[in-house]
Design an enzyme around this catalytic site. Structure first.
Site, mmCIF file in Angstrom:
data_model
loop_
_atom_site.group_PDB
_atom_site.id
_atom_site.type_symbol
_atom_site.label_atom_id
_atom_site.label_comp_id
_atom_site.label_asym_id
_atom_site.label_seq_id
_atom_site.Cartn_x
_atom_site.Cartn_y
_atom_site.Cartn_z
ATOM 1 N N ASN A 62 -7.908 -6.057 14.557
ATOM 2 C CA ASN A 62 -8.144 -5.079 13.490
ATOM 3 C C ASN A 62 -9.648 -4.857 13.440
ATOM 4 O O ASN A 62 -10.390 -5.777 13.082
ATOM 5 C CB ASN A 62 -7.708 -5.616 12.125
ATOM 6 N N GLU A 121 -5.252 -2.289 14.209
ATOM 7 C CA GLU A 121 -5.775 -1.386 13.169
ATOM 8 C C GLU A 121 -7.117 -0.840 13.606
ATOM 9 O O GLU A 121 -7.981 -1.597 14.058
ATOM 10 C CB GLU A 121 -6.006 -2.110 11.831
ATOM 11 N N HIS A 175 1.403 -9.162 4.630
ATOM 12 C CA HIS A 175 0.216 -8.320 4.465
ATOM 13 C C HIS A 175 -0.231 -8.412 2.998
ATOM 14 O O HIS A 175 -0.172 -7.445 2.245
ATOM 15 C CB HIS A 175 0.531 -6.881 4.892
ATOM 16 N N GLN A 199 0.808 -1.223 0.000
ATOM 17 C CA GLN A 199 0.000 0.000 0.000
ATOM 18 C C GLN A 199 0.842 1.275 0.000
ATOM 19 O O GLN A 199 0.344 2.333 -0.370
ATOM 20 C CB GLN A 199 -0.945 -0.007 1.203
ATOM 21 N N ASP A 214 2.194 0.651 -8.113
ATOM 22 C CA ASP A 214 3.551 0.655 -8.687
ATOM 23 C C ASP A 214 4.445 1.672 -7.980
ATOM 24 O O ASP A 214 5.633 1.428 -7.747
ATOM 25 C CB ASP A 214 3.508 1.006 -10.188
ATOM 26 N N ASN A 240 -1.495 -10.927 8.337
ATOM 27 C CA ASN A 240 -2.545 -9.930 8.519
ATOM 28 C C ASN A 240 -3.855 -10.350 7.863
ATOM 29 O O ASN A 240 -3.898 -10.610 6.665
ATOM 30 C CB ASN A 240 -2.113 -8.583 7.913
ATOM 31 N N GLU A 241 -4.888 -10.397 8.675
ATOM 32 C CA GLU A 241 -6.270 -10.588 8.222
ATOM 33 C C GLU A 241 -6.462 -11.698 7.195
ATOM 34 O O GLU A 241 -6.848 -11.427 6.042
ATOM 35 C CB GLU A 241 -6.817 -9.279 7.629
ATOM 36 N N TYR A 248 -12.943 -2.095 12.448
ATOM 37 C CA TYR A 248 -13.406 -0.846 11.854
ATOM 38 C C TYR A 248 -14.899 -0.635 12.048
ATOM 39 O O TYR A 248 -15.359 0.457 12.299
ATOM 40 C CB TYR A 248 -13.126 -0.831 10.342
ATOM 41 N N ARG A 302 3.868 0.346 12.915
ATOM 42 C CA ARG A 302 3.621 -0.978 12.350
ATOM 43 C C ARG A 302 3.771 -0.915 10.826
ATOM 44 O O ARG A 302 3.106 -0.105 10.184
ATOM 45 C CB ARG A 302 2.206 -1.439 12.741
ATOM 46 N N HIS A 322 -1.808 -5.308 -12.763
ATOM 47 C CA HIS A 322 -1.343 -5.156 -14.143
ATOM 48 C C HIS A 322 -2.203 -5.963 -15.125
ATOM 49 O O HIS A 322 -2.515 -5.509 -16.217
ATOM 50 C CB HIS A 322 0.133 -5.571 -14.270
HETATM 51 C C1 PNW Z 1 -7.754 -3.831 6.416
HETATM 52 N N1 PNW Z 1 -14.028 -5.127 5.358
HETATM 53 O O1 PNW Z 1 -8.561 -4.333 5.393
HETATM 54 C C2 PNW Z 1 -6.325 -4.052 5.952
HETATM 55 O O2 PNW Z 1 -5.531 -4.722 6.887
HETATM 56 C C3 PNW Z 1 -5.659 -2.813 5.465
HETATM 57 O O3 PNW Z 1 -4.638 -3.152 4.587
HETATM 58 C C4 PNW Z 1 -6.679 -1.883 4.850
HETATM 59 O O4 PNW Z 1 -6.123 -0.781 4.199
HETATM 60 C C5 PNW Z 1 -7.587 -1.425 5.969
HETATM 61 O O5 PNW Z 1 -8.133 -2.515 6.676
HETATM 62 C C6 PNW Z 1 -8.732 -0.519 5.508
HETATM 63 O O6 PNW Z 1 -9.532 -1.194 4.593
HETATM 64 C C7 PNW Z 1 -9.921 -4.450 5.465
HETATM 65 O O7 PNW Z 1 -14.598 -5.349 4.272
HETATM 66 C C8 PNW Z 1 -10.551 -4.783 4.291
HETATM 67 O O8 PNW Z 1 -14.702 -5.079 6.397
HETATM 68 C C9 PNW Z 1 -11.909 -5.003 4.259
HETATM 69 C C10 PNW Z 1 -12.640 -4.894 5.408
HETATM 70 C C11 PNW Z 1 -12.022 -4.538 6.588
HETATM 71 C C12 PNW Z 1 -10.642 -4.325 6.618
#
Ligand code: PNW
Length: 483
Positions: free
Chosen positions: A325, A387, A140, A37, A70, A184-185, A327, A95, A57
């Site tokens: 992680n 996260e 990752h 990223q 890229d 990661n995830e 959100y 991190r 690509h």
């Molecule tokens: C995480 N969802 O991804 C990743 O670890 C990061 O690389 C990413 O940039 C960040 O969260 C924000 O998206 C996710 O669909 C991807 O719930 C998808 C989901 C949650 C986290």
């Protein structure tokens, strides 16, 4: 007299409120990024192609605006500025992840790239010089393409390939890196790839591929953990775990509770139970759901590959903390149509505010509930938020991001103070705007804005960077608000 008492009383109330908004002494704050990223330099020096290079690509239409990584933030060249930003914020730790194919161009441990080693040594040493601890993720999502060509995460041999890679990483960096995330995830890249086909390498195979990936990821994580235990722990005393993506599921009505729990086991337990539960292996509810589905589809046995007793023991307990992680959340509603499998629909509460990312609505209480659920299922342990952050469009006055951080951090404080949760650290996603996978550069999570049209990839602090800096300096939210 009366008014003096009143003033004293108000001061006392204010002081208590203040204390409630303090983080425990020694609480650690950081920010995160991931190699693909931010780094760019996709073919710099002897770096080999990885699955994201190939994906963007070959199938550019999968990514918004046909964007790719890229160059991204060009951190491959601008790492000094990244460290300067981490220092400006006063981060306790940063991190970042290592790009497997930058360190091992063949994917295997037969050849180690000198430039790859130099790059990560520079980042680690540069951080330590500023008193910032490196927290390193081994994987990752950027698998070397050479290994994908051999089946990638669906080939059980990846357990050894990942182990060899981990050993190289530990031998070169574990003298200075004390906190690790192996993978990661896995939910995002196993289910994201095979169940939805939207993550690199974009292979859609929901009935078999997802679960092969799921099992191999757990074994690969355990392999790296066991290698660390045997060969490095005594010398370096580090801490390891894998990081899970945790979407909190809340029942739509009390009647939906039972299936909501199955959904949690499917989305979270599938990547946690084997590692953190007392008994290990797959969550029983998941075994049942996949077995039912497999039977209905005509498979001779469940497509969820069984673990041997040995494998269960090998994976069980391979953690030093739980990496969260988190959100967002979803509501879960039972759809009783009698079909086999997990009969739920996911919905969004009308009060939850949307963000720039389609999957992401704001529900601060979810983070506390999620961690309480984990403690209830797997026992009391140390949690680090690895996260958490907010998705917006471009702009330096990001008051909604500040609001998001405040509200989610308050919920963590409640978890620590009222529920006694052992949460020791928090990681903001992300240090700077970057390549947000298939959303390209449209969804921005950064504390710093990045100008992707300038060759210098100029980084500018947003209002949230100032907020985060003050929060860290005071170890408290009290300068902003009351509970
Ligand atoms: C995480 N969802 O991804 C990743 O670890 C990061 O690389 C990413 O940039 C960040 O969260 C924000 O998206 C996710 O669909 C991807 O719930 C998808 C989901 C949650 C986290």
């Amino acid at each position: 007299m009366f008014s003096t008492k009143l003033v004293l009383f108000s001061l006392l109330v204010a002081a208590v409120a203040c204390e409630e908004l303090d983080f425990p002494p020694g609480f650690q704050f950081g920010a995160a990024s991931a190699a693909y990223q931010v780094e760019g330099g996709w073919n710099a020096s002897d770096k080999a192609e990885n699955i994201w290079d190939r994906f963007v690509h070959d199938k550019p239409h999968f990514v918004a605006d046909l964007a790719n990584g890229d160059v991204a933030c060009d951190s491959y060249h601008l790492w000094r500025r990244d460290i300067e930003m981490a220092a400006e914020l006063g981060l306790h730790f940063y991190r970042f992840s290592i790009a497997w194919s930058r360190l091992l161009p063949n994917g295997f441990a037969d050849k180690i790239s000198e430039d790859g080693l130099n790059y990560y040594n520079n980042v680690i040493d540069g951080l330590l010089e500023k008193g910032i601890q490196p927290m390193v993720t081994l994987y990752h999502w950027d698998l070397p393409q050479s290994l994908q060509d051999l089946g990638g995460w669906t080939n059980p041999l990846i357990v050894d390939w990942f182990g060899d890679y981990a050993r190289v990483v530990f031998s070169h960096f574990a003298d200075r890196v004390k906190i690790w995330i192996t993978i990661n995830e896995p939910l995002s890249f196993c289910d994201g790839t095979y169940s939805y086909g939207t993550n690199a390498p974009g292979i859609y195979d929901p009935e078999v591929g997802t679960y092969l990936c799921n099992k191999n990821v757990l074994l690969a994580h355990a392999k790296a953990y066991r290698i660390y235990d045997k060969e490095f722990r005594e010398m370096y005393q580090g801490e390891l775990t894998l990081a899970n993506h945790l979407m909190w599921y809340e029942p739509f009505t009390p009647e939906d509770e039972e299936l909501t729990e199955t959904a949690r086991q499917y989305m979270v337990g599938r990547y946690s139970h084997a590692v953190y539960s007392k008994e290990g292996g797959w969550p029983p509810a998941v075994e049942q759901v996949v077995a039912e589905l497999s039977k209905a589809k005509g498979y001779s046995e469940s497509t969820l590959p069984a673990f041997t007793d040995e494998e269960i023991e090998f994976i069980r307990g391979t953690f030093d903390y739980y990496a969260v992680n988190h959100y967002t959340s979803q509501l879960t509603r039972t759809v009783d149509d009698g079909s086999p499998g997990l009969n739920v629909e996911y919905e969004i509460h009308p009060d939850w505010k949307p963000t720039q990312s389609s999957w992401f609505y704001v529900y601060p209480e979810g983070i506390r509930k999620q961690i309480l659920w984990l403690r209830e299922r797997y026992g009391d342990m140390k949690f680090i938020i690895t996260e958490n952050g907010y998705s917006s469009s471009i702009g330096l006055q990001d008051t909604e991001r500040i609001e998001y951080y405040k509200e989610y951090l308050k919920q963590l404080l409640l978890g620590i103070k009222e529920d006694g949760l052992n949460i020791t650290g928090y990681t903001a996603w992300t240090l700077m705007d970057n390549f947000e996978w298939t959303d390209g550069y449209n969804s921005r999570f950064g504390l710093y804005e990045v100008d992707f049209s300038s060759p210098e990839r100029t980084r500018t602090p947003k209002a949230s960077a100032e907020f985060y800096k003050n929060l860290i300096r005071h170890n408290s939210l009290s300068i902003y608000d009351e509970l």
